[in-house]
Design a protein around this motif. Structure first.
Motif, PDB file in Angstrom:
ATOM      1  N   ILE A  43      -2.455  -9.605   8.826  1.00 15.07           N
ATOM      2  CA  ILE A  43      -1.860  -8.839   7.729  1.00 15.07           C
ATOM      3  C   ILE A  43      -2.981  -8.286   6.852  1.00 15.07           C
ATOM      4  O   ILE A  43      -4.037  -8.911   6.703  1.00 15.07           O
ATOM      5  N   GLY A  45      -3.234  -5.960   3.068  1.00  9.16           N
ATOM      6  CA  GLY A  45      -2.482  -5.383   1.965  1.00  9.16           C
ATOM      7  C   GLY A  45      -3.024  -4.027   1.556  1.00  9.16           C
ATOM      8  O   GLY A  45      -4.214  -3.750   1.685  1.00  9.16           O
ATOM      9  N   SER A  47      -3.034  -2.196  -1.817  1.00 15.37           N
ATOM     10  CA  SER A  47      -2.762  -2.335  -3.247  1.00 15.37           C
ATOM     11  C   SER A  47      -2.934  -0.977  -3.914  1.00 15.37           C
ATOM     12  O   SER A  47      -4.031  -0.590  -4.329  1.00 15.37           O
ATOM     13  N   LYS A  62       1.268  -1.887  -6.901  1.00 15.43           N
ATOM     14  CA  LYS A  62      -0.062  -2.367  -6.505  1.00 15.43           C
ATOM     15  C   LYS A  62      -0.149  -3.890  -6.498  1.00 15.43           C
ATOM     16  O   LYS A  62      -1.029  -4.460  -5.875  1.00 15.43           O
ATOM     17  N   PRO A  65       1.110  -6.622  -2.507  1.00 12.85           N
ATOM     18  CA  PRO A  65       0.492  -7.405  -1.424  1.00 12.85           C
ATOM     19  C   PRO A  65       0.294  -8.885  -1.761  1.00 12.85           C
ATOM     20  O   PRO A  65       0.631  -9.748  -0.947  1.00 12.85           O
ATOM     21  N   ASN A  66      -0.211  -9.180  -2.936  1.00 11.83           N
ATOM     22  CA  ASN A  66      -0.429 -10.586  -3.291  1.00 11.83           C
ATOM     23  C   ASN A  66       0.874 -11.299  -3.613  1.00 11.83           C
ATOM     24  O   ASN A  66       1.011 -12.501  -3.332  1.00 11.83           O
ATOM     25  N   ILE A  68       3.699 -10.686  -2.117  1.00 15.97           N
ATOM     26  CA  ILE A  68       4.284 -10.952  -0.796  1.00 15.97           C
ATOM     27  C   ILE A  68       3.639 -12.190  -0.182  1.00 15.97           C
ATOM     28  O   ILE A  68       4.325 -13.049   0.378  1.00 15.97           O
ATOM     29  N   ARG A  69       2.330 -12.304  -0.296  1.00 15.10           N
ATOM     30  CA  ARG A  69       1.643 -13.495   0.216  1.00 15.10           C
ATOM     31  C   ARG A  69       2.188 -14.760  -0.442  1.00 15.10           C
ATOM     32  O   ARG A  69       2.447 -15.757   0.222  1.00 15.10           O
ATOM     33  N   ASP A  87      -5.231 -13.480   7.397  1.00 20.27           N
ATOM     34  CA  ASP A  87      -5.175 -12.623   6.215  1.00 20.27           C
ATOM     35  C   ASP A  87      -6.462 -11.805   6.160  1.00 20.27           C
ATOM     36  O   ASP A  87      -7.554 -12.355   6.070  1.00 20.27           O
ATOM     37  N   ASN A  90      -7.158  -7.062   1.090  1.00 19.40           N
ATOM     38  CA  ASN A  90      -6.481  -5.872   0.560  1.00 19.40           C
ATOM     39  C   ASN A  90      -7.406  -4.666   0.513  1.00 19.40           C
ATOM     40  O   ASN A  90      -8.605  -4.804   0.293  1.00 19.40           O
TER      41      ASN A  90
END
Length: 125
Positions: A43, A45, A47, A62, A65-66, A68-69, A87, A90
């Motif tokens: 994955i 991200g 941002s 923005k 992404p974090n 979602i993690r 991971d 981003n």
């Protein structure tokens, strides 16, 4: 701009330390130092909210992404014991340079795919 993965985002409840059938996603995720591995999903991200800003939308994407993690972290892991999740951090859009950020994202996705990292798991039966 590329930012390394923040592995501190991956935390949550632990039901077992040895039974992989009881693992949660935070227990199997690895940082991007992993090389080509079979049965690996990656994955990355993006941002960025520049597209939203240009279209006069509601800002805040923005952070996605974090967030979602964090949300994925405590979910049950349903891959095979040999499967893993990597991971890759981003890509951050800076100074409203959407097109440059998209190009950088493309370069990183190409690197991920060149390592034979996919997004397919067989799942447990």
């Amino acid at each position: 701009m590329y930012v390394l993965p923040n592995m501190d985002l991956w935390k949550g409840r632990t039901d077992s330390l040895i039974d992989k059938d009881e693992f949660r996603i935070h227990q199997i995720v690895k940082d991007n130092q992993t090389t080509s591995v079979n049965n690996t999903c990656g994955i990355i991200g993006f941002s960025c909210e520049e597209g939203v800003r240009r279209n006069k939308g509601r800002l805040g994407s923005k952070e996605a992404p974090n967030e979602i993690r964090k949300s994925l972290s405590s979910l049950s892991w349903h891959g095979q014991s040999a499967d893993s999740l990597v991971d890759f951090g981003n890509i951050i859009c800076e100074n409203q340079q959407l097109e440059a950020a998209q190009a950088e994202l493309g370069r990183h996705v190409e690197k991920i795919l060149s390592k034979n990292i996919s997004c397919y798991f067989r799942g447990r039966t």
